[in-house]
Scaffold this motif. Sequence first.
Motif, PDB file in Angstrom:
ATOM      1  N   ASN A   1      37.626  33.888  46.515  1.00  0.00           N
ATOM      2  CA  ASN A   1      37.009  34.584  47.439  1.00  0.00           C
ATOM      3  C   ASN A   1      37.934  35.720  47.841  1.00  0.00           C
ATOM      4  O   ASN A   1      37.663  36.950  48.049  1.00  0.00           O
ATOM      5  CB  ASN A   1      36.291  33.833  48.621  1.00  0.00           C
ATOM      6  CG  ASN A   1      35.237  33.132  48.191  1.00  0.00           C
ATOM      7  OD1 ASN A   1      34.419  33.573  47.467  1.00  0.00           O
ATOM      8  ND2 ASN A   1      34.938  31.808  49.018  1.00  0.00           N
ATOM      9  N   LEU A   2      39.092  35.389  48.010  1.00  0.00           N
ATOM     10  CA  LEU A   2      40.212  36.249  48.737  1.00  0.00           C
ATOM     11  C   LEU A   2      40.558  37.293  47.655  1.00  0.00           C
ATOM     12  O   LEU A   2      40.652  38.528  47.753  1.00  0.00           O
ATOM     13  CB  LEU A   2      41.446  35.619  49.068  1.00  0.00           C
ATOM     14  CG  LEU A   2      42.718  36.418  49.549  1.00  0.00           C
ATOM     15  CD1 LEU A   2      42.049  37.173  50.850  1.00  0.00           C
ATOM     16  CD2 LEU A   2      43.671  35.699  50.077  1.00  0.00           C
ATOM     17  N   LYS A   3      40.631  36.816  46.432  1.00  0.00           N
ATOM     18  CA  LYS A   3      40.862  37.573  45.204  1.00  0.00           C
ATOM     19  C   LYS A   3      39.716  38.731  45.152  1.00  0.00           C
ATOM     20  O   LYS A   3      39.900  39.868  44.978  1.00  0.00           O
ATOM     21  CB  LYS A   3      40.840  37.015  43.886  1.00  0.00           C
ATOM     22  CG  LYS A   3      41.220  37.843  42.819  1.00  0.00           C
ATOM     23  CD  LYS A   3      40.951  37.046  41.434  1.00  0.00           C
ATOM     24  CE  LYS A   3      39.487  37.036  40.987  1.00  0.00           C
ATOM     25  NZ  LYS A   3      39.468  36.579  39.809  1.00  0.00           N
ATOM     26  N   ASN A   4      38.431  38.228  45.133  1.00  0.00           N
ATOM     27  CA  ASN A   4      37.339  39.183  44.935  1.00  0.00           C
ATOM     28  C   ASN A   4      37.214  40.059  46.092  1.00  0.00           C
ATOM     29  O   ASN A   4      36.788  41.483  45.949  1.00  0.00           O
ATOM     30  CB  ASN A   4      36.186  38.403  44.524  1.00  0.00           C
ATOM     31  CG  ASN A   4      36.162  37.973  43.224  1.00  0.00           C
ATOM     32  OD1 ASN A   4      36.146  38.622  42.298  1.00  0.00           O
ATOM     33  ND2 ASN A   4      36.136  36.829  43.090  1.00  0.00           N
ATOM     34  N   ALA A   5      37.338  39.576  47.399  1.00  0.00           N
ATOM     35  CA  ALA A   5      37.325  40.569  48.441  1.00  0.00           C
ATOM     36  C   ALA A   5      38.398  41.598  48.492  1.00  0.00           C
ATOM     37  O   ALA A   5      38.098  42.882  48.958  1.00  0.00           O
ATOM     38  CB  ALA A   5      37.385  39.771  49.699  1.00  0.00           C
ATOM     39  N   VAL A   6      39.449  41.237  48.113  1.00  0.00           N
ATOM     40  CA  VAL A   6      40.635  42.160  47.884  1.00  0.00           C
ATOM     41  C   VAL A   6      40.187  43.474  46.976  1.00  0.00           C
ATOM     42  O   VAL A   6      40.489  44.613  47.276  1.00  0.00           O
ATOM     43  CB  VAL A   6      41.911  41.548  47.493  1.00  0.00           C
ATOM     44  CG1 VAL A   6      42.962  42.485  46.874  1.00  0.00           C
ATOM     45  CG2 VAL A   6      42.412  40.650  48.660  1.00  0.00           C
ATOM     46  N   ILE A   7      39.685  42.841  45.760  1.00  0.00           N
ATOM     47  CA  ILE A   7      39.422  43.699  44.662  1.00  0.00           C
ATOM     48  C   ILE A   7      38.224  44.585  45.259  1.00  0.00           C
ATOM     49  O   ILE A   7      38.319  45.921  45.123  1.00  0.00           O
ATOM     50  CB  ILE A   7      38.925  43.025  43.457  1.00  0.00           C
ATOM     51  CG1 ILE A   7      40.033  42.385  42.916  1.00  0.00           C
ATOM     52  CG2 ILE A   7      38.308  44.062  42.301  1.00  0.00           C
ATOM     53  CD1 ILE A   7      39.825  41.046  41.918  1.00  0.00           C
ATOM     54  N   PHE A   8      37.239  44.327  45.861  1.00  0.00           N
ATOM     55  CA  PHE A   8      36.056  44.664  46.358  1.00  0.00           C
ATOM     56  C   PHE A   8      36.533  45.945  47.471  1.00  0.00           C
ATOM     57  O   PHE A   8      36.325  47.040  47.368  1.00  0.00           O
ATOM     58  CB  PHE A   8      34.950  43.911  47.119  1.00  0.00           C
ATOM     59  CG  PHE A   8      33.621  44.396  47.204  1.00  0.00           C
ATOM     60  CD1 PHE A   8      32.862  44.374  46.148  1.00  0.00           C
ATOM     61  CD2 PHE A   8      33.359  45.146  48.515  1.00  0.00           C
ATOM     62  CE1 PHE A   8      31.436  44.884  46.351  1.00  0.00           C
ATOM     63  CE2 PHE A   8      32.003  45.816  48.879  1.00  0.00           C
ATOM     64  CZ  PHE A   8      31.204  45.796  47.736  1.00  0.00           C
TER      65      PHE A   8
ATOM     66  N   PRO B   1      39.154  52.564  41.738  1.00  0.00           N
ATOM     67  CA  PRO B   1      38.725  51.600  40.817  1.00  0.00           C
ATOM     68  C   PRO B   1      40.183  51.314  40.014  1.00  0.00           C
ATOM     69  O   PRO B   1      40.276  50.221  39.590  1.00  0.00           O
ATOM     70  CB  PRO B   1      37.811  52.022  39.705  1.00  0.00           C
ATOM     71  CG  PRO B   1      37.114  53.107  40.870  1.00  0.00           C
ATOM     72  CD  PRO B   1      38.141  53.916  41.378  1.00  0.00           C
ATOM     73  N   ILE B   2      40.948  52.059  39.981  1.00  0.00           N
ATOM     74  CA  ILE B   2      42.262  52.013  38.949  1.00  0.00           C
ATOM     75  C   ILE B   2      43.109  50.944  39.946  1.00  0.00           C
ATOM     76  O   ILE B   2      43.568  49.633  39.398  1.00  0.00           O
ATOM     77  CB  ILE B   2      43.019  53.035  38.851  1.00  0.00           C
ATOM     78  CG1 ILE B   2      41.877  54.107  38.234  1.00  0.00           C
ATOM     79  CG2 ILE B   2      44.168  52.818  38.071  1.00  0.00           C
ATOM     80  CD1 ILE B   2      41.567  53.654  36.887  1.00  0.00           C
ATOM     81  N   GLY B   3      43.312  51.167  41.149  1.00  0.00           N
ATOM     82  CA  GLY B   3      44.046  50.119  41.940  1.00  0.00           C
ATOM     83  C   GLY B   3      43.348  48.734  41.856  1.00  0.00           C
ATOM     84  O   GLY B   3      43.827  47.720  41.902  1.00  0.00           O
ATOM     85  N   ALA B   4      42.206  48.718  42.235  1.00  0.00           N
ATOM     86  CA  ALA B   4      41.339  47.680  42.189  1.00  0.00           C
ATOM     87  C   ALA B   4      41.434  46.903  40.958  1.00  0.00           C
ATOM     88  O   ALA B   4      41.759  45.538  40.752  1.00  0.00           O
ATOM     89  CB  ALA B   4      39.852  47.794  42.382  1.00  0.00           C
TER      90      ALA B   4
END
Length: 246
Positions: free
Chosen positions: A102-109, A84-87
């Motif tokens: 969508n790309l931002k959130n997919a990356v974080i997820f 979760p820290i990197g995310a």
Amino acid sequence: MTHHILFKSAPDESYTEHIEKALEKFEVIYPLFEKTILRIFNLRDASVCKDILKQIVLFHDLGKLTKKWQENLRTNKKLPSHAPIGAGFLYKKLTNEDVDENLKNAVIFAIAIHHTDSGLLGDNIERPDVQAIVDGIADFDGNIDWHKEIDKLDKKYFPNEAKSLKVADLKDMARDLRVWAKGCRLLEQHQRRLQAYLIHHILKLCDISAAVERKGYLKEDDKDCYGGWLMVEDIVKYVNSVNVRR
């Protein structure tokens, strides 16, 4: 003393060594998926897309640079959850940039769940802020407690912005991911799951194939028919086959 000695990604592997290996694998793997990513996310700028995905590989293990994680390595103590820290770092960074939502959130997820094979999913997504406090990687002011020698690490691996990461950022990240994943119609929810798992798949290919020499991923004996080595063997064969076709 160099950062190669100071920071570890595993007992027998330096942090920067693992990241560099993963970046090498990324250059092999990404071209295979680029057209699919652009189509699924409805994107046109391939160079921007590649740059963002490269950041996933570069920062996915950022949480391993916390004081508690480095201190607990090579001991019998539980390692704090680092995903979760990197995310959280990329959530904060990309929120301030002009990046497709969508790309931002997919990356974080994808980063937040990149250790689902270890059973680490629920709190990484639902309560990363609480998890950070319980794991002891946050100080009394709510700041992420990085290793005291962190300034000796090259800024490529630990940007100055990472120092300002707080527990509150992790809470905001979890809230926004819930809204993104659930706050739309059913068909769009399925589309977003597909997006997230595509990015997660790419990250796992890079991460695992780069960690092939780790002791925990090696077959112990002929009776060892399960375990991490089997997953690693399959992934390495796949990545090597991609490299041969290039």
